[in-house]
Every structure is written in C-alpha cells, then in structure tokens.
Design a protein around this motif. Structure first.
Motif, PDB file in Angstrom:
ATOM      1  N   LEU A 118       0.838  -1.202   0.000  1.00 31.57           N
ATOM      2  CA  LEU A 118       0.000   0.000   0.000  1.00 31.57           C
ATOM      3  C   LEU A 118       0.875   1.256   0.000  1.00 31.57           C
ATOM      4  O   LEU A 118       0.558   2.243  -0.681  1.00 31.57           O
ATOM      5  CB  LEU A 118      -0.922   0.005   1.220  1.00 31.57           C
ATOM      6  CG  LEU A 118      -1.824   1.239   1.397  1.00 31.57           C
ATOM      7  CD1 LEU A 118      -2.745   1.411   0.199  1.00 31.57           C
ATOM      8  CD2 LEU A 118      -2.627   1.145   2.695  1.00 31.57           C
ATOM      9  N   SER A 122       0.840   4.304  -2.658  1.00 31.12           N
ATOM     10  CA  SER A 122       0.628   5.693  -2.237  1.00 31.12           C
ATOM     11  C   SER A 122       1.732   6.600  -2.762  1.00 31.12           C
ATOM     12  O   SER A 122       1.472   7.699  -3.274  1.00 31.12           O
ATOM     13  CB  SER A 122       0.569   5.774  -0.702  1.00 31.12           C
ATOM     14  OG  SER A 122      -0.498   4.994  -0.197  1.00 31.12           O
ATOM     15  N   ASP A 153      -5.470   6.966  -0.437  1.00 25.35           N
ATOM     16  CA  ASP A 153      -5.897   5.629   0.002  1.00 25.35           C
ATOM     17  C   ASP A 153      -5.716   5.419   1.499  1.00 25.35           C
ATOM     18  O   ASP A 153      -5.534   4.274   1.947  1.00 25.35           O
ATOM     19  CB  ASP A 153      -5.117   4.555  -0.762  1.00 25.35           C
ATOM     20  CG  ASP A 153      -5.876   4.012  -1.962  1.00 25.35           C
ATOM     21  OD1 ASP A 153      -7.077   4.337  -2.116  1.00 25.35           O
ATOM     22  OD2 ASP A 153      -5.282   3.259  -2.760  1.00 25.35           O
ATOM     23  N   LYS A 156      -7.584   2.599   3.328  1.00 29.59           N
ATOM     24  CA  LYS A 156      -7.032   1.236   3.340  1.00 29.59           C
ATOM     25  C   LYS A 156      -6.043   1.073   4.490  1.00 29.59           C
ATOM     26  O   LYS A 156      -5.991   0.035   5.143  1.00 29.59           O
ATOM     27  CB  LYS A 156      -6.366   0.929   2.007  1.00 29.59           C
ATOM     28  CG  LYS A 156      -7.354   0.780   0.854  1.00 29.59           C
ATOM     29  CD  LYS A 156      -6.662   0.387  -0.448  1.00 29.59           C
ATOM     30  CE  LYS A 156      -7.690   0.223  -1.560  1.00 29.59           C
ATOM     31  NZ  LYS A 156      -7.066  -0.147  -2.855  1.00 29.59           N
ATOM     32  N   ILE A 159      -8.072   0.551   7.642  1.00 29.76           N
ATOM     33  CA  ILE A 159      -8.621  -0.810   7.740  1.00 29.76           C
ATOM     34  C   ILE A 159      -7.529  -1.805   8.120  1.00 29.76           C
ATOM     35  O   ILE A 159      -7.741  -2.691   8.962  1.00 29.76           O
ATOM     36  CB  ILE A 159      -9.304  -1.213   6.419  1.00 29.76           C
ATOM     37  CG1 ILE A 159     -10.567  -0.362   6.201  1.00 29.76           C
ATOM     38  CG2 ILE A 159      -9.652  -2.701   6.407  1.00 29.76           C
ATOM     39  CD1 ILE A 159     -11.162  -0.466   4.814  1.00 29.76           C
ATOM     40  N   LEU A 160      -6.355  -1.679   7.537  1.00 31.96           N
ATOM     41  CA  LEU A 160      -5.247  -2.583   7.861  1.00 31.96           C
ATOM     42  C   LEU A 160      -4.770  -2.368   9.296  1.00 31.96           C
ATOM     43  O   LEU A 160      -4.466  -3.332  10.015  1.00 31.96           O
ATOM     44  CB  LEU A 160      -4.088  -2.376   6.886  1.00 31.96           C
ATOM     45  CG  LEU A 160      -4.321  -2.853   5.453  1.00 31.96           C
ATOM     46  CD1 LEU A 160      -3.148  -2.442   4.559  1.00 31.96           C
ATOM     47  CD2 LEU A 160      -4.513  -4.365   5.401  1.00 31.96           C
ATOM     48  N   SER A 182      -9.284  -7.804   1.131  1.00 30.51           N
ATOM     49  CA  SER A 182      -9.211  -6.972  -0.069  1.00 30.51           C
ATOM     50  C   SER A 182     -10.590  -6.437  -0.444  1.00 30.51           C
ATOM     51  O   SER A 182     -10.734  -5.268  -0.823  1.00 30.51           O
ATOM     52  CB  SER A 182      -8.628  -7.787  -1.225  1.00 30.51           C
ATOM     53  OG  SER A 182      -8.575  -7.020  -2.400  1.00 30.51           O
ATOM     54  N   MET A 185     -11.529  -3.634   1.951  1.00 23.76           N
ATOM     55  CA  MET A 185     -10.781  -2.410   1.627  1.00 23.76           C
ATOM     56  C   MET A 185     -11.318  -1.752   0.365  1.00 23.76           C
ATOM     57  O   MET A 185     -11.496  -0.526   0.317  1.00 23.76           O
ATOM     58  CB  MET A 185      -9.288  -2.735   1.465  1.00 23.76           C
ATOM     59  CG  MET A 185      -8.566  -2.957   2.769  1.00 23.76           C
ATOM     60  SD  MET A 185      -6.756  -2.940   2.599  1.00 23.76           S
ATOM     61  CE  MET A 185      -6.493  -4.514   1.772  1.00 23.76           C
ATOM     62  N   ASP A 186     -11.573  -2.551  -0.674  1.00 25.46           N
ATOM     63  CA  ASP A 186     -12.047  -1.985  -1.932  1.00 25.46           C
ATOM     64  C   ASP A 186     -13.396  -1.289  -1.763  1.00 25.46           C
ATOM     65  O   ASP A 186     -13.647  -0.242  -2.379  1.00 25.46           O
ATOM     66  CB  ASP A 186     -12.162  -3.080  -3.001  1.00 25.46           C
ATOM     67  CG  ASP A 186     -10.798  -3.544  -3.500  1.00 25.46           C
ATOM     68  OD1 ASP A 186      -9.799  -2.844  -3.253  1.00 25.46           O
ATOM     69  OD2 ASP A 186     -10.737  -4.623  -4.133  1.00 25.46           O
ATOM     70  N   HIS A 189     -12.843   1.685   1.740  1.00 29.16           N
ATOM     71  CA  HIS A 189     -11.712   2.569   2.016  1.00 29.16           C
ATOM     72  C   HIS A 189     -12.013   4.032   1.700  1.00 29.16           C
ATOM     73  O   HIS A 189     -11.475   4.935   2.356  1.00 29.16           O
ATOM     74  CB  HIS A 189     -10.457   2.107   1.264  1.00 29.16           C
ATOM     75  CG  HIS A 189     -10.434   2.436  -0.189  1.00 29.16           C
ATOM     76  ND1 HIS A 189     -11.093   1.679  -1.134  1.00 29.16           N
ATOM     77  CD2 HIS A 189      -9.839   3.446  -0.885  1.00 29.16           C
ATOM     78  CE1 HIS A 189     -10.885   2.200  -2.329  1.00 29.16           C
ATOM     79  NE2 HIS A 189     -10.136   3.269  -2.211  1.00 29.16           N
ATOM     80  N   LEU A 242      -1.623  -3.134  -4.147  1.00 26.93           N
ATOM     81  CA  LEU A 242      -2.182  -4.336  -3.538  1.00 26.93           C
ATOM     82  C   LEU A 242      -2.719  -5.336  -4.546  1.00 26.93           C
ATOM     83  O   LEU A 242      -3.060  -6.461  -4.179  1.00 26.93           O
ATOM     84  CB  LEU A 242      -3.306  -3.936  -2.573  1.00 26.93           C
ATOM     85  CG  LEU A 242      -2.870  -3.115  -1.353  1.00 26.93           C
ATOM     86  CD1 LEU A 242      -4.070  -2.497  -0.665  1.00 26.93           C
ATOM     87  CD2 LEU A 242      -2.104  -4.000  -0.379  1.00 26.93           C
TER      88      LEU A 242
END
Length: 280
Positions: A118, A122, A153, A156, A159-160, A182, A185-186, A189, A242
């Motif tokens: 990620l 970025s 992003d 994301k 979330i991680l 995934s 996140m998609d 995010h 990702l």
C-alpha cells in the motif's frame, strides 16, 4: 442455539466505534514544511530548522539525498546542503514521505506485507500526480497534487491498522482471508479515508479526493481530483500496490483526455515511476 459470531466487517465497525480505537496519526511536520515551501518566498532557514528538530527525519533526508536518484559529485552531509541541491519543494516532498511512512507498520507479518504494498502504491500515486501537474503546466498545483496522491488511500491504511489491532487484542480470532480483506478495503476505504482525513483536520480538497477518487466522469474545475484519478490508474496499471497489474489503456481514460495526454507522453510517466523506487 449458539449465538452467531460477528463478521469481520462487524468487528472492524465495533472497534472503530469503541473508546479503545487507536487510529493512524498524521504527522504535521511534513505538512508544515510543505506549507513553507509553497510560499512565494519560502524561508530556507525555517525549513532547515523544522527538519533538524527531528533526528530521524534528518537522517532519512540525508540518506535519500545521497541515493542514486539524487546523487551528485559531492556527498550531502548537512540538511542545508540537501536543500540547496534538491530545492525546497523536493525536500518538502521527501519530508512528508518520511513522516508518513512511520504509519505503515504492523505487528502481524501478513498485515505488514500488505502495508508495504500500500505504501508503494501511495508513493507511486503521489509522484505520478505531481508529474502530471508539472507536465500539464500546472506547477502551482504540483505540491498539492503530491500530497493528495499520497493520502488518497488512507482508508485502506485505517482498515489494515484496525485489522492488526483487533487480531492482537483478541477481538478477531483468526486473520481474514486475503480475498475478504481486499474486498472490505475496496468497498469501504473511500468512506473510511474521508472520515480519517476529516479527523486529521486536513483541507477539504484532500478529504473529497479520498472519498471520490474512484468515481467516474470528468470533474470540470477540479483538476486536482483528475490528477489523482489518473495517477491512481497509472500505478494500478503497472501493478504498483495491492493488486496485480490492471490491463488498461491509460491514454483512453477520461482523465488522460481531460489533460490531453497521449500514450507516448504517459510512457514517460511510467519511466519516472521506475526511477523513483528509492522512496519505496
């Protein structure tokens, strides 16, 4: 009847709604340096002092300044020399990169590996957005584009970060499958990124880009949004992030058409990204 265990998404939402939630922290140092560098007459002394107050930031800037990407005939030994060689704006970009990278670390190896991918996405998006601004004669927007690309992003990352936390505190008994993580996140995010950037009290333009960068269609009068969308698509096409490479023709996108960028011109951007791996 045994009660049903909460889903992964429900656990994420419960944690974020609790008093125990620990969110990623935005480092203001990089943004302060960028603000000074963006002035019509930036004070190099002020930029130097802000950097040297942070030993970690100082060492990282000197390391990058002496990398193959920037290396000159003489070794850079001081922050002042680095500023003279690279310029205020480039130093400001490096500062915000270094200060933000600290957030992309996790205890769980699986999550940490995703965070590193990620981070690459970025950085790639930030460099691409800045390149687009400069290439299209919008240099006044170049630093803003860089920051917007770097932060687009952050949902994301949130979330991680939360996934890592709930696994370690026992709320999550086992790590979710990569496909499920995934998917979450998609789908979420953009919403979480908007909320996080608002929590950081960042400018509304950055918050809206975090929320709307996947929307389609041209946005007249919002060149910054279009820069980040094109930059995001560029890194995705190259597989920087990702997901595996996304087969697409960048020159055929609405964003490339918005800026009048041809396939040949966009190939220059791909070369730029290859050369910028020092920041990853």
């Amino acid at each position: 009847m045994q009660p049903q265990e909460p889903s992964f998404l429900e656990i994420i939402k419960a944690y974020l709604g609790s008093s125990k939630a620990v969110l990623p922290v935005f480092s203001a140092t990089g943004m302060k340096i960028q603000r000074e560098a963006a002035k019509a007459e930036p004070d190099t002394g002020v930029i130097e002092r802000m950097i040297t107050c942070d030993p970690s930031l100082t060492s990282q800037i000197l390391r990058i300044s002496n990398s193959a990407f920037y290396k000159g005939l003489q070794k850079v030994a001081t922050v002042r020399t680095a500023i003279v060689r690279l310029g205020n704006q480039e130093i400001a970009n490096i500062a915000i990169l270094v200060s933000q990278k600290k957030q992309f670390k996790a205890k769980e190896p699986f999550i940490n590996a995703l965070m590193q991918n990620l981070w690459r996405h970025s950085v790639g998006t930030a460099i691409s957005a800045q390149w687009i601004a400069n290439r299209c004669g919008l240099k006044a927007k170049a630093q803003e584009a860089f920051t917007a690309g770097l932060l687009h992003d952050m949902g994301k990352l949130l979330i991680l970060t939360v996934t890592d936390a709930v696994k370690r505190n026992g709320m999550l008994k086992q790590m979710p499958a990569e496909r499920l993580l995934s998917e979450v996140m998609d789908n979420f995010h953009a919403l979480y990124g908007y909320a996080l950037l608002r929590h950081w009290n960042l400018p509304d333009a950055y918050c809206r880009i975090a929320r709307d960068h996947h929307k389609s269609g041209p946005e007249k009068g919002n060149g910054l949004m279009m820069m980040v969308r094109l930059a995001d698509k560029t890194t995705n096409c190259l597989g920087i992030g990702l997901h595996p490479p996304d087969a697409c023709v960048l020159a055929a996108t609405p964003e490339a058409d918005y800026f009048g960028l041809s396939e040949v011109t966009l190939a220059e951007l791909e070369i730029k990204l290859e050369d910028s791996k020092v920041f990853w």
